[in-house]
Motif scaffolding. Structure first.
Motif, PDB file in Angstrom:
ATOM      1  N   ARG A  45       0.856  -1.185   0.000  1.00  0.00           N
ATOM      2  CA  ARG A  45       0.000   0.000   0.000  1.00  0.00           C
ATOM      3  C   ARG A  45       0.898   1.243   0.000  1.00  0.00           C
ATOM      4  N   LEU A  97      -6.047   7.442  -4.538  1.00  0.00           N
ATOM      5  CA  LEU A  97      -4.997   6.944  -5.433  1.00  0.00           C
ATOM      6  C   LEU A  97      -4.337   5.699  -4.855  1.00  0.00           C
ATOM      7  N   SER A  98      -4.112   5.722  -3.536  1.00  0.00           N
ATOM      8  CA  SER A  98      -3.490   4.570  -2.884  1.00  0.00           C
ATOM      9  C   SER A  98      -4.357   3.325  -3.028  1.00  0.00           C
ATOM     10  N   ARG A 124      -4.199   1.983  -6.555  1.00  0.00           N
ATOM     11  CA  ARG A 124      -2.954   1.270  -6.840  1.00  0.00           C
ATOM     12  C   ARG A 124      -2.957  -0.129  -6.215  1.00  0.00           C
ATOM     13  N   ARG A 140      -5.386  -2.415  -8.056  1.00  0.00           N
ATOM     14  CA  ARG A 140      -4.849  -2.874  -9.345  1.00  0.00           C
ATOM     15  C   ARG A 140      -3.816  -3.972  -9.126  1.00  0.00           C
ATOM     16  N   GLU A 141      -2.959  -3.776  -8.131  1.00  0.00           N
ATOM     17  CA  GLU A 141      -1.949  -4.805  -7.842  1.00  0.00           C
ATOM     18  C   GLU A 141      -2.626  -6.122  -7.462  1.00  0.00           C
ATOM     19  N   LEU A 165       3.111   8.289  -6.316  1.00  0.00           N
ATOM     20  CA  LEU A 165       1.796   7.728  -6.088  1.00  0.00           C
ATOM     21  C   LEU A 165       0.906   7.875  -7.314  1.00  0.00           C
ATOM     22  N   GLU A 223       1.822   8.000 -10.427  1.00  0.00           N
ATOM     23  CA  GLU A 223       2.317   7.334 -11.635  1.00  0.00           C
ATOM     24  C   GLU A 223       1.371   6.208 -12.029  1.00  0.00           C
ATOM     25  N   ILE A 224       1.168   6.065 -13.339  1.00  0.00           N
ATOM     26  CA  ILE A 224       0.332   4.967 -13.837  1.00  0.00           C
ATOM     27  C   ILE A 224       1.217   3.740 -14.020  1.00  0.00           C
ATOM     28  N   PRO A 225       0.944   2.666 -13.263  1.00  0.00           N
ATOM     29  CA  PRO A 225       1.783   1.470 -13.397  1.00  0.00           C
ATOM     30  C   PRO A 225       1.574   0.822 -14.755  1.00  0.00           C
TER      31      PRO A 225
END
Length: 450
Positions: free
Chosen positions: A135, A289-290, A293, A296-297, A442, A444-446
């Motif tokens: 996270r 945003l967190s 992310r 998505r992970e 934070l 950034e688009i992975p």
């Protein structure tokens, strides 16, 4: 009933079902008798109408009703007795129907129909405690807060009139009247008077404010713009428009000091309270945003573990929905640069893989939620309805009434709520490491998962 399995191939199953004519006749007789009890005909006491007359009047309708009811009941019993879970609505075809009522026969025909379906695959949820997630966290810094304060001060600037007769420069404002037209016809919301427009500023249609540069009070100018494809008024989205603009006054901005007086102007006790509210708002944005992310992970990890076969009927439905949007984007020229280099066969293959991934992930999340007894409450569904209605100012009650009258539409809100609750449940069970990063990291688009 007699059931014969005719197909067993992967997730596909097929059956032939025969229901004896005697059972069909029994159901029909019971239904006709029930109707006869409430039927009124001249010359007969209520409930005493002969069954032959009831059959004459209602026989065909009752036959159709019993046929549909029997097929539905038999299909449901077939799935229940064999412990089958259908991925999509079973396909039912009538082979031989009950025609005694319409053909005048004494005995009913056997009912024979076929059932074809795709099963949900056997899904074994992964060990959730064994999942490792990260996270990402970020905290608002002083620079971010001060930038937000500067924006507030800019929005609360006052303007003073410039008496000098000259053209408007960037950063200054023109007070204008305008009339907008599409295809030569004025449109609703396209006419206004005494509007202050900052030269080069945002808030208007892209290209509108920029074209006012150099215009002097008392002058007129026609401005041509194109509404964005995502414009809130769907009837104007993507269309070209012409605005006839009349400039009335030129103004210059007077900077607003960032102090307690500014805070009081916008309804706060002092500047420190404004800073605290800004920090809270920025922190909420970072938290969102967190969550995005880590979700998505998690989905990428689950996609690797979802190695069961996907029902092709569900894949086709999902692919059809995706491809419809792709074709609409291609038509409007909104296709990604990467996709521009691919032919249609390659594009279809790529998006079919995406559809299959979505179906597998959806099934896995649904199974995890089922095992964990995750559900969506009426209160949660009600909040989602109110949130959706809030997107349509002035029409909120109409939207709420629409959902109440159309349960299927309301169900479209249930899916995202269920998914988010299952994701939260999995994250709670998993091993989560927290890592502090910069706001830029934070945001950034992975890279997309393969």
């Amino acid at each position: 009933m007699q059931v014969t399995e005719t197909l067993s191939e992967g997730l596909k199953r097929g059956f032939t079902v025969v229901v004896p004519g005697a059972e069909m006749e029994g159901r029909r007789q019971a239904r006709l008798t029930e109707l006869g009890r409430s039927m009124n005909l001249p010359g007969f006491r209520p409930g005493k109408v002969p069954l032959s007359l009831v059959r004459q009047r209602y026989g065909t309708a009752v036959t159709g009703e019993i046929l549909e009811q029997t097929v539905n009941d038999a299909t449901r019993d077939l799935l229940a007795e064999r412990g089958l879970r259908s991925a999509t609505q079973p396909k039912v075809d009538l082979v031989r129907g009950d025609t005694a009522a319409t053909a005048g026969k004494q005995a009913a025909d056997d009912l024979e129909f076929t059932v074809e379906l795709e099963l949900l695959p056997e899904i074994t949820p992964p060990d959730l405690a064994g999942l490792s997630l990260t996270r990402l966290k970020a905290e608002p810094d002083a620079e971010t807060v001060e930038r937000a304060l500067a924006d507030i001060a800019k929005r609360n600037r006052r303007f003073e009139t410039i008496e000098e007769q000259r053209g408007a420069a960037p950063g200054e404002a023109l007070t204008v009247d305008f009339v907008g037209r599409v295809d030569g016809v004025a449109f609703e919301g396209g006419t206004a008077s005494d509007v202050d427009v900052e030269i080069g500023g945002s808030g208007f249609i892209p290209g509108f404010a920029e074209q006012l540069e150099g215009l002097q009070p008392g002058q007129e100018r026609t401005i041509n713009v194109t509404f964005p494809e995502e414009y809130q008024a769907a009837e104007l989205a993507g269309k070209q428009a012409a605005f006839d603009v009349t400039a009335k006054a030129l103004k210059r901005p007077i900077d607003c000091a960032i102090d307690d007086d500014l805070a009081k102007t916008i309804g706060f006790e002092g500047l420190e309270q404004v800073r605290e509210v800004i920090s809270q708002q920025v922190r909420q944005e970072y938290d969102q945003l967190s969550r995005m992310r880590i979700k998505r992970e998690l989905l990428d990890i689950l996609a690797e573990k979802a190695d069961f076969p996907a029902p092709q009927g569900m894949v086709e439905t999902e692919f059809g929905s995706i491809w419809q949007r792709v074709e609409a984007d291609r038509k409007e020229g909104r296709i990604d640069d990467e996709d521009k280099e691919k032919d249609e066969a390659a594009l279809r293959a790529d998006y079919r893989r995406i559809a299959e991934r979505r179906v597998r992930l959806g099934l896995l999340l649904a199974e995890i939620g089922r095992v964990a007894n995750v559900s969506v409450t009426q209160e949660e569904l009600g909040r989602a309805m109110r949130a959706e209605a809030g997107r349509y100012p002035g029409q909120e009650q109409m939207v709420i009434d629409f959902f109440r009258k159309n349960p299927q539409a309301a169900e479209t809100l249930r899916g995202p709520i269920f998914e988010n609750k299952v994701v939260d449940y999995i994250i709670d069970q998993a091993s989560v490491e927290e890592r502090t990063v910069t706001p830029e990291e934070l945001a950034e688009i992975p890279p997309a998962a393969a």
